[in-house]
Design an enzyme around this catalytic site. Structure first.
Site, PDB file in Angstrom:
ATOM      1  N   LYS A   1       0.834  -1.196   0.000  1.00 26.27           N
ATOM      2  CA  LYS A   1       0.000   0.000   0.000  1.00 26.27           C
ATOM      3  C   LYS A   1       0.874   1.255   0.000  1.00 26.27           C
ATOM      4  CE  LYS A   1      -3.829  -2.455   1.996  1.00 26.27           C
ATOM      5  NZ  LYS A   1      -4.378  -3.079   3.169  1.00 26.27           N
TER       6      LYS A   1
ATOM      7  N   GLN B   1      -5.741  -2.088   9.288  1.00 25.15           N
ATOM      8  CA  GLN B   1      -5.419  -3.377   8.669  1.00 25.15           C
ATOM      9  C   GLN B   1      -6.065  -4.512   9.464  1.00 25.15           C
ATOM     10  OE1 GLN B   1      -3.538  -3.719   5.714  1.00 25.15           O
ATOM     11  NE2 GLN B   1      -4.286  -5.814   5.842  1.00 25.15           N
TER      12      GLN B   1
ATOM     13  N   ASP C   1     -11.951   2.111   3.501  1.00 28.28           N
ATOM     14  CA  ASP C   1     -12.258   0.679   3.376  1.00 28.28           C
ATOM     15  C   ASP C   1     -13.770   0.446   3.227  1.00 28.28           C
ATOM     16  OD1 ASP C   1     -10.523  -1.378   3.079  1.00 28.28           O
ATOM     17  OD2 ASP C   1     -10.174  -1.728   5.220  1.00 28.28           O
TER      18      ASP C   1
END
Ligand code: NAP
Length: 287
Positions: free
Chosen positions: A57, A101, A124
């Protein structure tokens, strides 16, 4: 029955194409004198797979001219500490997107943590506000893998209107949002899960099959309808070999398009994270 010329999707090439579009958009903002977009990633613990995803990322952000910051917390971090970090990032006007995460260490309430991210920084798409807005068909930040799947389908001109779409898996991050996106595009969507009876029969009806289950090679070649578009989201490692949910080799000659285990959906997921970060940034700029 004649053999179909199957297109094996090059998700990496597609991702590069979209990243160059994103890089151009970022450059336009920076040239106009504003700071670049910034993504913050929260990592709790030392899971090696998570650490490697985060590295990817970081590299991806750099490749399009975005900034990224990592907030690493030890495995022993309490839920309160994690929430404290999220709060700091929520309040930081220099941060546009926040990603926690997953998976989080045992004992931490994942929904509580993802639900603590400000909805307008929730790249997300897991916050109940964004999930709810998606359900209602309102503009929102949407989960990255489903967005990547839609992008693959659109860029390969797969017709969705009226198509029979079968989604295997009903997770909050893949199955549910991709089913909603397909329904918004007027596909007729069937959602399957671990209690579905006769999965093979459901799959055989599918003009479009999205497999997001995590069971290696669950979907056999003879489950596929000739000419179907097959998107394999699953990632499993079997005896050291990366394996998906679909027998993608067997799908060749049957499916119209198929995504491979490597360089399929994965690179598109990360690219959609960048696109969401740009979306969040532009919304902040617009005030
Ligand atoms: P998840 O949260 O574990 O959900 C799995 C879903 O599959 C559940 O809905 C489960 O049903 C269903 N399922 C399990 N076994 C089944 C079976 N035998 N038949 C039918 N359905 C079954 O998984 P996820 O987070 O959605 O991820 C799914 C897979 O995609 C994993 O391999 C993951 O690593 C991969 N993934 C890849 C990417 C990428 O970018 N490439 C991104 C995200 C995920 P129940 O609800 O009944 O339990």
């Amino acid at each position: 029955m004649s053999r179909i010329e199957t297109v094996v999707i090059d998700g990496l090439a597609l991702a590069k194409e979209i990243r160059s579009e994103l890089a151009a958009a970022v450059a336009r903002h920076v040239d106009s004198g504003v700071r670049p977009p910034k993504l913050a990633v929260v990592l709790v613990g030392e899971d090696s797979a998570s650490a490697s995803y985060i590295k990817g990322k970081r590299r991806a952000c750099k490749s399009v001219g975005m900034e990224s910051v990592e907030c690493d917390l030890p495995t022993t971090a309490s839920e309160r500490e994690i929430l404290g970090t999220v709060e700091e990032l929520n309040a930081d006007s220099g941060v546009d997107g926040i990603l926690v995460q997953l998976p989080l260490p045992g004992g931490i309430d994942t929904n509580r943590v993802t639900g603590a991210v400000r909805p307008d920084k929730d790249v997300d798409g897991l916050h109940p506000v964004n999930a709810g807005r998606l359900l209602l068909g309102l503009p929102c930040l949407t989960a990255c893998t489903p967005l990547g799947i839609l992008e693959i389908l659109d860029r390969h001109e797969i017709p969705l209107e009226g198509a029979e779409a079968v989604v295997l898996g009903r997770s909050n991050i893949v199955g549910k949002p991709v089913a909603l996106l397909l329904q918004q595009r007027n596909a007729t969507v069937t959602m399957c899960h671990s209690r579905t009876r006769d999965l093979a029969a459901r799959c055989r009806e599918a003009d479009l099959l999205v497999a997001a289950v995590g069971v290696p090679r669950l979907v056999k070649a003879d489950w596929l309808k000739p000419g179907a578009a097959v998107i394999d989201v699953g990632v499993s490692v079997v005896e050291g070999v990366l394996t998906g949910d679909v027998d993608t080799e067997g799908a060749r000659g049957i499916a119209r398009i198929v995504t491979p285990h490597r360089r399929g959906v994965g690179p598109m997921t990360i690219t959609m994270l960048l696109r969401n970060t740009l979306q969040a940034y532009e919304a902040r700029l617009a005030g």
